[in-house]
Design a protein around this motif. Structure first.
Motif, PDB file in Angstrom:
ATOM      1  N   ASN A   3       3.537 -11.604  -1.816  1.00  0.00           N
ATOM      2  CA  ASN A   3       3.424 -10.781  -0.616  1.00  0.00           C
ATOM      3  C   ASN A   3       2.591  -9.514  -0.819  1.00  0.00           C
ATOM      4  OD1 ASN A   3       5.278  -9.409  -2.197  1.00  0.00           O
ATOM      5  ND2 ASN A   3       6.569  -8.828  -0.482  1.00  0.00           N
ATOM      6  N   MET A   4       2.230  -9.193  -2.027  1.00  0.00           N
ATOM      7  CA  MET A   4       1.535  -7.933  -2.288  1.00  0.00           C
ATOM      8  C   MET A   4       0.157  -7.836  -1.623  1.00  0.00           C
ATOM      9  SD  MET A   4       3.767  -6.133  -3.635  1.00  0.00           S
ATOM     10  CE  MET A   4       2.747  -4.714  -3.905  1.00  0.00           C
ATOM     11  N   PRO A   5      -0.688  -8.858  -1.660  1.00  0.00           N
ATOM     12  CA  PRO A   5      -1.996  -8.712  -0.992  1.00  0.00           C
ATOM     13  C   PRO A   5      -1.850  -8.416   0.497  1.00  0.00           C
ATOM     14  CG  PRO A   5      -2.064 -10.548  -2.512  1.00  0.00           C
ATOM     15  CD  PRO A   5      -0.618 -10.111  -2.428  1.00  0.00           C
ATOM     16  N   ALA A   6      -0.941  -9.105   1.171  1.00  0.00           N
ATOM     17  CA  ALA A   6      -0.747  -8.873   2.605  1.00  0.00           C
ATOM     18  C   ALA A   6      -0.194  -7.474   2.859  1.00  0.00           C
ATOM     19  CB  ALA A   6       0.185  -9.926   3.188  1.00  0.00           C
ATOM     20  N   CYS A   7       0.733  -7.033   2.044  1.00  0.00           N
ATOM     21  CA  CYS A   7       1.304  -5.687   2.218  1.00  0.00           C
ATOM     22  C   CYS A   7       0.244  -4.613   1.992  1.00  0.00           C
ATOM     23  CB  CYS A   7       2.464  -5.467   1.251  1.00  0.00           C
ATOM     24  SG  CYS A   7       3.921  -6.451   1.628  1.00  0.00           S
ATOM     25  N   ASN A   8      -0.553  -4.785   0.973  1.00  0.00           N
ATOM     26  CA  ASN A   8      -1.570  -3.783   0.657  1.00  0.00           C
ATOM     27  C   ASN A   8      -2.669  -3.724   1.705  1.00  0.00           C
ATOM     28  OD1 ASN A   8      -0.206  -3.062  -1.649  1.00  0.00           O
ATOM     29  ND2 ASN A   8      -1.398  -4.385  -2.962  1.00  0.00           N
ATOM     30  N   ALA A   9      -2.911  -4.819   2.415  1.00  0.00           N
ATOM     31  CA  ALA A   9      -3.967  -4.854   3.434  1.00  0.00           C
ATOM     32  C   ALA A   9      -3.473  -4.379   4.803  1.00  0.00           C
ATOM     33  CB  ALA A   9      -4.515  -6.273   3.562  1.00  0.00           C
ATOM     34  N   TYR A  10      -2.167  -4.233   4.969  1.00  0.00           N
ATOM     35  CA  TYR A  10      -1.593  -3.858   6.265  1.00  0.00           C
ATOM     36  C   TYR A  10      -1.945  -2.418   6.616  1.00  0.00           C
ATOM     37  CZ  TYR A  10       1.831  -2.857   9.863  1.00  0.00           C
ATOM     38  OH  TYR A  10       2.435  -2.483  11.030  1.00  0.00           O
ATOM     39  N   VAL A  11      -2.358  -2.194   7.854  1.00  0.00           N
ATOM     40  CA  VAL A  11      -2.646  -0.845   8.351  1.00  0.00           C
ATOM     41  C   VAL A  11      -1.708  -0.585   9.522  1.00  0.00           C
ATOM     42  CG1 VAL A  11      -4.369   0.693   9.332  1.00  0.00           C
ATOM     43  CG2 VAL A  11      -5.056  -1.015   7.644  1.00  0.00           C
ATOM     44  N   PRO A  12      -0.779   0.353   9.377  1.00  0.00           N
ATOM     45  CA  PRO A  12       0.173   0.631  10.451  1.00  0.00           C
ATOM     46  C   PRO A  12      -0.526   1.220  11.684  1.00  0.00           C
ATOM     47  CG  PRO A  12       0.887   1.610   8.376  1.00  0.00           C
ATOM     48  CD  PRO A  12      -0.516   1.135   8.172  1.00  0.00           C
ATOM     49  N   ASP A  13       0.109   1.068  12.821  1.00  0.00           N
ATOM     50  CA  ASP A  13      -0.343   1.713  14.054  1.00  0.00           C
ATOM     51  C   ASP A  13       0.283   3.107  14.062  1.00  0.00           C
ATOM     52  OD1 ASP A  13      -0.780   2.642  16.623  1.00  0.00           O
ATOM     53  OD2 ASP A  13      -0.421   0.694  17.565  1.00  0.00           O
ATOM     54  N   TYR A  14      -0.415   4.062  13.473  1.00  0.00           N
ATOM     55  CA  TYR A  14       0.129   5.410  13.312  1.00  0.00           C
ATOM     56  C   TYR A  14       0.450   6.062  14.646  1.00  0.00           C
ATOM     57  CZ  TYR A  14      -1.499   4.831   8.531  1.00  0.00           C
ATOM     58  OH  TYR A  14      -1.702   4.357   7.270  1.00  0.00           O
ATOM     59  N   GLY A  41       5.954   4.550   1.356  1.00  0.00           N
ATOM     60  CA  GLY A  41       6.840   5.355   2.200  1.00  0.00           C
ATOM     61  C   GLY A  41       6.416   6.810   2.260  1.00  0.00           C
ATOM     62  N   HIS A  42       6.112   7.376   1.106  1.00  0.00           N
ATOM     63  CA  HIS A  42       5.664   8.775   1.075  1.00  0.00           C
ATOM     64  C   HIS A  42       4.338   8.947   1.807  1.00  0.00           C
ATOM     65  CE1 HIS A  42       8.674  10.718  -1.437  1.00  0.00           C
ATOM     66  NE2 HIS A  42       8.704   9.611  -2.176  1.00  0.00           N
ATOM     67  N   GLY A  43       3.436   7.999   1.625  1.00  0.00           N
ATOM     68  CA  GLY A  43       2.140   8.078   2.302  1.00  0.00           C
ATOM     69  C   GLY A  43       2.279   7.991   3.809  1.00  0.00           C
ATOM     70  N   LEU A  44       3.116   7.082   4.280  1.00  0.00           N
ATOM     71  CA  LEU A  44       3.340   6.952   5.713  1.00  0.00           C
ATOM     72  C   LEU A  44       3.953   8.226   6.278  1.00  0.00           C
ATOM     73  CD1 LEU A  44       3.397   5.268   8.313  1.00  0.00           C
ATOM     74  CD2 LEU A  44       5.658   4.441   7.592  1.00  0.00           C
ATOM     75  N   ALA A  45       4.973   8.737   5.618  1.00  0.00           N
ATOM     76  CA  ALA A  45       5.612   9.962   6.092  1.00  0.00           C
ATOM     77  C   ALA A  45       4.618  11.119   6.140  1.00  0.00           C
ATOM     78  CB  ALA A  45       6.807  10.314   5.199  1.00  0.00           C
ATOM     79  N   GLN A  46       3.824  11.248   5.105  1.00  0.00           N
ATOM     80  CA  GLN A  46       2.833  12.330   5.072  1.00  0.00           C
ATOM     81  C   GLN A  46       1.843  12.177   6.226  1.00  0.00           C
ATOM     82  OE1 GLN A  46       0.393  12.428   1.553  1.00  0.00           O
ATOM     83  NE2 GLN A  46      -0.265  14.519   1.943  1.00  0.00           N
ATOM     84  N   ARG A  47       1.360  10.983   6.436  1.00  0.00           N
ATOM     85  CA  ARG A  47       0.390  10.728   7.511  1.00  0.00           C
ATOM     86  C   ARG A  47       0.980  11.077   8.880  1.00  0.00           C
ATOM     87  NH1 ARG A  47      -4.258   7.157   8.256  1.00  0.00           N
ATOM     88  NH2 ARG A  47      -4.880   7.599  10.395  1.00  0.00           N
ATOM     89  N   LEU A  48       2.297  10.874   9.039  1.00  0.00           N
ATOM     90  CA  LEU A  48       2.961  11.160  10.303  1.00  0.00           C
ATOM     91  C   LEU A  48       3.503  12.586  10.372  1.00  0.00           C
ATOM     92  CD1 LEU A  48       4.896   7.800  10.711  1.00  0.00           C
ATOM     93  CD2 LEU A  48       2.785   8.501  11.873  1.00  0.00           C
ATOM     94  N   GLY A  49       3.335  13.349   9.288  1.00  0.00           N
ATOM     95  CA  GLY A  49       3.834  14.726   9.272  1.00  0.00           C
ATOM     96  C   GLY A  49       5.345  14.808   9.232  1.00  0.00           C
ATOM     97  N   ARG A  50       5.955  13.860   8.542  1.00  0.00           N
ATOM     98  CA  ARG A  50       7.415  13.800   8.474  1.00  0.00           C
ATOM     99  C   ARG A  50       7.878  13.837   7.019  1.00  0.00           C
ATOM    100  NH1 ARG A  50       9.766  11.993  13.125  1.00  0.00           N
ATOM    101  NH2 ARG A  50      11.606  11.521  11.887  1.00  0.00           N
TER     102      ARG A  50
END
Length: 85
Positions: A3-14, A41-50
């Motif tokens: 599952n790692m290639p798919a997870c690493n390629a995923y771009v969330p809808d920020y 998790g840390h990257g997502l939170a940072q990107r969202l300012g949380r």
């Protein structure tokens, strides 16, 4: 590791995630250190300012305490109740 290639390629809808406001919680495991799950998790939170919500154990802290990759399910459940309250 399948599952790692798919997870690493995923771009969330920020934008969509940010629109959730306080309903959105980004969680990481206290013992996950710099593992991929925690970095994401840390990257997502940072990107969202949380801030992240830090849960006991690792990124699968809900797992049985006596399994191959033991977690802290009781402490995880207590933290989950706290975060969802």
């Amino acid at each position: 590791m399948r599952n790692m290639p798919a997870c690493n390629a995923y771009v969330p809808d920020y934008t969509a995630l940010a629109a959730l406001g306080k309903r959105l919680h980004v969680a990481v495991g206290a013992d996950s250190g710099q593992e991929v799950a925690a970095r994401g998790g840390h990257g997502l939170a940072q990107r969202l300012g949380r801030d992240v919500d830090v849960f006991p154990s690792h990124h699968a802290g809900f797992a049985s305490a006596d399994g191959d990759f033991p977690g802290q399910p009781e402490a995880f459940a207590a933290k989950l109740r706290e975060v969802l309250a």
